[in-house]
Design an enzyme around this catalytic site. Structure first.
Site, PDB file in Angstrom:
ATOM      1  N   HIS A  57       7.895   1.836   0.354  1.00 22.20           N
ATOM      2  CA  HIS A  57       9.255   1.562   0.795  1.00 22.20           C
ATOM      3  C   HIS A  57      10.383   3.116  -0.359  1.00 22.20           C
ATOM      4  O   HIS A  57       8.968   3.434  -1.273  1.00 22.20           O
ATOM      5  CB  HIS A  57      10.061   0.224   0.579  1.00 22.20           C
ATOM      6  CG  HIS A  57      10.111  -0.356  -0.801  1.00 22.20           C
ATOM      7  ND1 HIS A  57       9.363  -0.631  -0.586  1.00 22.20           N
ATOM      8  CD2 HIS A  57      10.981  -0.187  -1.587  1.00 22.20           C
ATOM      9  CE1 HIS A  57       9.405  -1.614  -3.013  1.00 22.20           C
ATOM     10  NE2 HIS A  57      10.341  -1.172  -2.099  1.00 22.20           N
ATOM     11  N   LYS A  87       3.949   2.229  -3.172  1.00 24.18           N
ATOM     12  CA  LYS A  87       5.139   1.837  -2.967  1.00 24.18           C
ATOM     13  C   LYS A  87       5.451   2.382  -1.824  1.00 24.18           C
ATOM     14  O   LYS A  87       5.677   3.357  -1.537  1.00 24.18           O
ATOM     15  CB  LYS A  87       6.277   2.746  -3.993  1.00 24.18           C
ATOM     16  CG  LYS A  87       7.880   1.610  -3.216  1.00 24.18           C
ATOM     17  CD  LYS A  87       8.637   2.312  -4.485  1.00 24.18           C
ATOM     18  CE  LYS A  87      10.322   1.603  -4.226  1.00 24.18           C
ATOM     19  NZ  LYS A  87      11.342   2.203  -5.180  1.00 24.18           N
TER      20      LYS A  87
END
Length: 235
Positions: free
Chosen positions: A113, A111
């Site tokens: 973010h 991921k």
């Protein structure tokens, strides 16, 4: 075709688990193509423990086997994807039985973010027990080991639902050891399994309704089985 030695069944817990897996359809009989290209007379799919009651009972089997084995661990890790719900459910059941430990899992894609990264849950630390359903080629275990070590923790063991006790393949050819034996001897991890193929054969010999499948499963075992490597407790 050389027949391998007869394997001994592990006892009531394994038989109870095999019966449960057959009853809910997670363990099926017929003709199934394996990752190695073999035609297997049985198929195990932990994804079919697909409601709260089934998953909860599956977690009970894992927790009982893990605690009975005496394996040392400080936390659980569930490799994506099937290991995520398995690991979470086992963590809940262990806590219910008085052994509350942290739990983490990984994403297939990191991921970029929010908190970022590929790991979710508790920080990986101490001796880590990996929770998965079966091992086919050991790929997922090797990936888990790399993640755990990169985080500074120790990959210590693997808990599985079923050990197929059959020859692994390398570069398309059979080898004389199973994926579980590879994890134990080559990767150095302890392995705990709820049941093995030997337990399935024992069940098929005892249950009248399922006995018709025993001959085909035994023939598959004779052709692709590995030599006995002891009970499925931790090593």
């Amino acid at each position: 075709m050389t027949e391998v030695a007869q394997h001994t069944a592990q006892g009531p817990l394994a038989q109870e688990f095999v019966q449960f897996a057959v009853e809910v359809g997670a363990l099926r009989f017929g003709e199934f193509r394996t990752k190695a290209g073999r035609l297997s007379p049985y198929f195990f799919n932990a994804g079919l423990f697909d409601d709260g009651e089934r998953l909860g009972r599956l977690a009970q089997f894992y927790a009982r086997r893990i605690l009975d084995s005496g394996i040392a661990f400080d936390m659980l890790f569930g490799p994506a994807y099937k290991g995520i719900p398995l690991g979470a459910a086992v963590a809940v059941e262990l806590a219910r039985q008085g052994r509350n430990v942290p739990f983490a899992y990984n994403r297939k894609e990191a991921k970029d973010h929010g908190e970022g990264g590929s790991l979710v849950g508790a920080p990986l630390q101490g001796r880590v027990l990996i929770i998965d359903d079966v091992i086919s080629a050991g790929t997922a275990v090797r990936e888990s080991i790399a993640l755990i070590r990169a985080a500074g923790a120790v990959p210590h063991g693997v808990a599985l639902a079923l050990d197929r006790q059959e020859k692994a393949t390398e570069n398309g050819a059979d080898v004389d050891y199973s994926a579980v034996q590879y994890v134990r001897s080559r990767l150095g991890l302890q392995v705990v399994t709820i049941a093995r193929l030997a337990d399935l054969l024992h069940y098929l010999g005892q249950d009248g309704a399922a006995r018709e499948h025993r001959q085909r499963v035994q023939a598959y075992r004779d052709r692709y089985g590995v030599e006995e490597d002891g009970p499925s407790s931790a090593r």
